[in-house]
Scaffold this active site. Structure first.
Site, mmCIF file in Angstrom:
data_model
loop_
_atom_site.group_PDB
_atom_site.id
_atom_site.type_symbol
_atom_site.label_atom_id
_atom_site.label_comp_id
_atom_site.label_asym_id
_atom_site.label_seq_id
_atom_site.Cartn_x
_atom_site.Cartn_y
_atom_site.Cartn_z
ATOM 1 N N TYR A 369 0.784 -0.992 0.115
ATOM 2 C CA TYR A 369 0.011 -0.072 0.093
ATOM 3 C C TYR A 369 0.869 1.343 0.104
ATOM 4 O O TYR A 369 1.703 1.340 0.818
ATOM 5 C CB TYR A 369 -0.818 -0.163 1.243
ATOM 6 C CG TYR A 369 -2.022 0.808 1.352
ATOM 7 C CD1 TYR A 369 -2.455 1.860 0.325
ATOM 8 C CD2 TYR A 369 -2.851 0.877 2.229
ATOM 9 C CE1 TYR A 369 -3.279 2.961 0.399
ATOM 10 C CE2 TYR A 369 -4.038 1.906 2.319
ATOM 11 C CZ TYR A 369 -4.209 2.648 1.267
ATOM 12 O OH TYR A 369 -5.201 3.622 1.647
ATOM 13 N N CYS A 370 0.477 2.283 -0.952
ATOM 14 C CA CYS A 370 1.310 3.507 -1.019
ATOM 15 C C CYS A 370 2.904 3.295 -1.158
ATOM 16 O O CYS A 370 3.467 2.245 -1.812
ATOM 17 C CB CYS A 370 0.806 4.498 -0.019
ATOM 18 S SG CYS A 370 1.587 6.315 -0.168
#
Length: 633
Positions: A369-370
């Site tokens: 994530y990210c």
């Protein structure tokens, strides 16, 4: 006698021309300014000057306390204002725009004429409305903006005029940046961003005397709202240790492990940079291949486990995944030398080894994530060099691997600014979490900064409890070596996309990643813009399923199926231009979660009996959510 004076005051305030008393008796109000009721001015008239003056004095006293709390740590040498302050770069950048317009008298006159002619247009329209002449709707220059939702921004002549002037001035300032010649792309981008920040800050909504709602509330409460607001300001500066920690929610209503991060599980391993959590199964059988989640270290992992209704982690457990999550440490000076390679080896590789010990499986499905996804991508490229096949599929959530179109965060990244940040980090060993939090909030200042300044400090209203905003305020520090590497190799030099990143003594390339990839972007993302994520999809060497979902960086990801919110788009290969892909993409209502789960099962749906945390090889260190997540800045 008093009645007559009050009527005169009404006329003066609304610019209404004198008319015969018999007209007033008929109740024909608002002739001077169509739609404006003169009696509405009562809300702006002070009834108790003494009470208002007393509360002003109390508000100033609280403001003085706030100032003392801000100055105290600086006078004691506990805080040294950074040379990397955005204000320094703002002045340097906008001076280049100013230089262009004032270096030639003709251009200076052109800029002045453009602004003053717009002002004259507003003045002429206002006079027409004062005199009762209708004004065509298309002549209005102010666009719709939820900051100006109060009806007096239209009905009251003073506030209506102010709003029009504000929008014209903001538009003029943006045009000066757009029309300035000789600026390089980065400087123009920075100038446009800073102008946007300035105009957002100088909005009349942000000041008590020019905000009709705050003005009326100040009169109605005799200034008690300002007393409460300045008290909150002092409290927020104390909470920030001498820096303003803007409250977005009532933090007293939340506690990690009490009403956040509730999915049952155990911490089964711990390194210097992370804890590995394995969650209790909720199904009799589970997918044979475990699931490893790599969240960003810029924030804490429990955005994926806010509460049982919103928890992506719990949903995955309920679908039969054996879920492992990396919970990153909130670094301090001891972690100053922990770099990108350290986070790869002591984070992702450490977790993979832990998962194999706990389950006996030597392959996993991985989610990043990210920035956690960016690290995962780099790790996969390094693994490819090492012939390491422990990760069988990769899912990237709002992850950039190419930073060409990285959005407004690039404003803060150039050689001069990075050098200043590195100097600051080297002195402390880390970057304060508040610095990153402010940078992210500035991306959406009109939503994440100024509405809270108005409601908290001018209206004196405590923000309501909201779990997402509590998480947003739970910022983390950045280890000096790790953050410097990330800024230089990703945002500044874009080395990962070029195949020039040096990691673990090797030059790595995304083309070496041959495993299946599920690449999710969100349509309104300010941090990882969809165009940027789309471009990165073409850099992997294996099959990529690009999926676009509605909403933004957080809400687009944390979107449980039972809410039936937003939508997602799927299409062909992520080639060519993002806009062309979007035109041909197929839209589906609701959450992307089931679509992703079907994608995972298509890669391997074999099931085995449910596994307990740690298996027979590892003992639990602590209950989920662990200890690292509890450390606050």
């Amino acid at each position: 006698m008093y009645k007559r004076k009050q009527t005169t005051v009404h006329r003066q305030l609304i610019g209404r021309p004198r008319v015969a008393d018999k007209t007033e008796d008929k109740g024909q109000t608002g002739e001077g300014f169509p739609g404006f009721d003169p009696t509405s001015v009562e809300a702006y008239m002070v009834r108790d000057p003494q009470a208002l003056a007393m509360n002003f004095a109390r508000a100033l006293e609280n403001l003085g306390k706030a100032a003392s709390e801000w100055l105290g740590p600086r006078e004691r040498g506990e805080i040294a204002d950074s040379v990397a302050d955005p204000m320094v770069d703002l002045v340097k950048t906008l001076s280049k725009v100013t230089e262009y317009w004032i270096s030639d008298p003709k251009r200076t006159l052109e800029a002045q004429t453009l602004l003053f002619s717009s002002y004259m247009g507003i003045w002429a329209r206002s006079l027409s409305r004062f005199s009762g002449q209708p004004v065509e709707p298309e002549q209005e220059t102010a666009p719709k903006d939820k900051r100006f939702s109060d009806e007096d921004w239209v009905k009251n002549p003073f506030f209506a005029f102010l709003k029009q002037v504000y929008f014209v001035t903001a538009s003029w300032a943006e045009r000066l940046v757009n029309d300035a010649e000789g600026l390089d792309e980065h400087t123009r981008h920075k100038a446009a961003f800073y102008v946007k920040q300035i105009t957002a800050a100088l909005s009349p909504v942000n000041f008590a005397i020019t905000n009709p709602e705050v003005y009326r509330e100040t009169v109605a409460t005799h200034g008690a709202n300002l007393v409460a607001g300045m008290k909150m300001l002092a409290e927020d500066i104390v909470a920030g240790g001498g820096e303003l920690r803007l409250r977005h929610t009532d933090a007293t209503k939340f506690a990690i492990g009490r009403n956040l991060a509730l999915t049952p599980g155990k911490v089964i391993a711990q390194s210097e940079v992370c804890e590995v959590i394995q969650y209790e199964p909720s199904t009799e059988t589970v997918l044979k291949r475990p699931l490893m989640i790599v969240p960003p270290w810029i924030n804490k992992f429990y955005i994926l486990d806010l509460n049982p209704q919103k928890s992506f982690i719990k949903w995955c457990v309920d679908q039969g995944h054996t879920v492992f999550v990396i919970s990153w440490v909130n670094p301090d000076e001891r972690h100053a030398k922990k770099d990108w390679e350290s986070y790869m080896r002591e984070g992702i590789d450490f977790a993979l080894t832990t998962i194999e010990k706990a389950t006996g499986e030597n392959q996993v499905n991985a989610i990043g994530y990210c920035v956690g996804g960016t690290l995962l991508a780099a790790t996969l490229a390094y693994h490819a060099k090492e012939k390491n096949r422990r990760i069988a599929s990769a899912t990237f959530l709002t992850t950039q691997v190419d930073f060409t179109h990285a959005g407004d965060l690039k404003v803060f990244v150039d050689e001069e600014q990075i050098a200043a940040i590195e100097k600051q980090m080297n002195a402390a060993g880390y970057l304060e979490g508040s610095k990153m939090a402010m940078a992210f909030n500035m991306l959406r200042a009109s939503e994440l900064i100024w509405p809270y300044v108005v409601n908290n400090y001018l209206r004196g209203q405590e923000p309501p409890p909201f779990d997402l905003l509590y998480w947003n305020s739970d910022s983390t520090r950045m280890a000096a070596a790790n953050h410097a590497y990330y800024l230089r190799n990703c945002y500044l030099n874009n080395n990962l996309s070029k195949g020039e990143m040096q990691l673990g003594g090797k030059t790595i390339s995304l083309k070496d990643i041959k495993i299946p990839v599920y690449n999710l972007a969100t349509r309104e993302d300010h941090i990882a813009p969809p165009k940027s994520v789309f471009l990165g999809s073409g850099l992997f060497g294996g099959p990529v399923d690009f999926v676009l979902t509605g909403s933004g960086h957080i809400a687009g990801v944390v979107n449980p199926p039972d809410k039936q919110k937003y939508q997602y788009w799927t299409g062909g290969k992520a080639k060519g231009q993002f806009e062309d892909w979007m035109e041909k993409a197929e839209e589906a209502k609701g959450s992307w979660w089931p679509h992703w789960h079907a994608w995972i099962e298509a890669k391997g749906d074999e099931r085995v009996p449910a596994r307990k945390p740690g298996g027979s090889a590892l003992n639990a260190i602590a209950d989920a959510p662990g200890t690292y997540v509890l450390t606050r800045v």
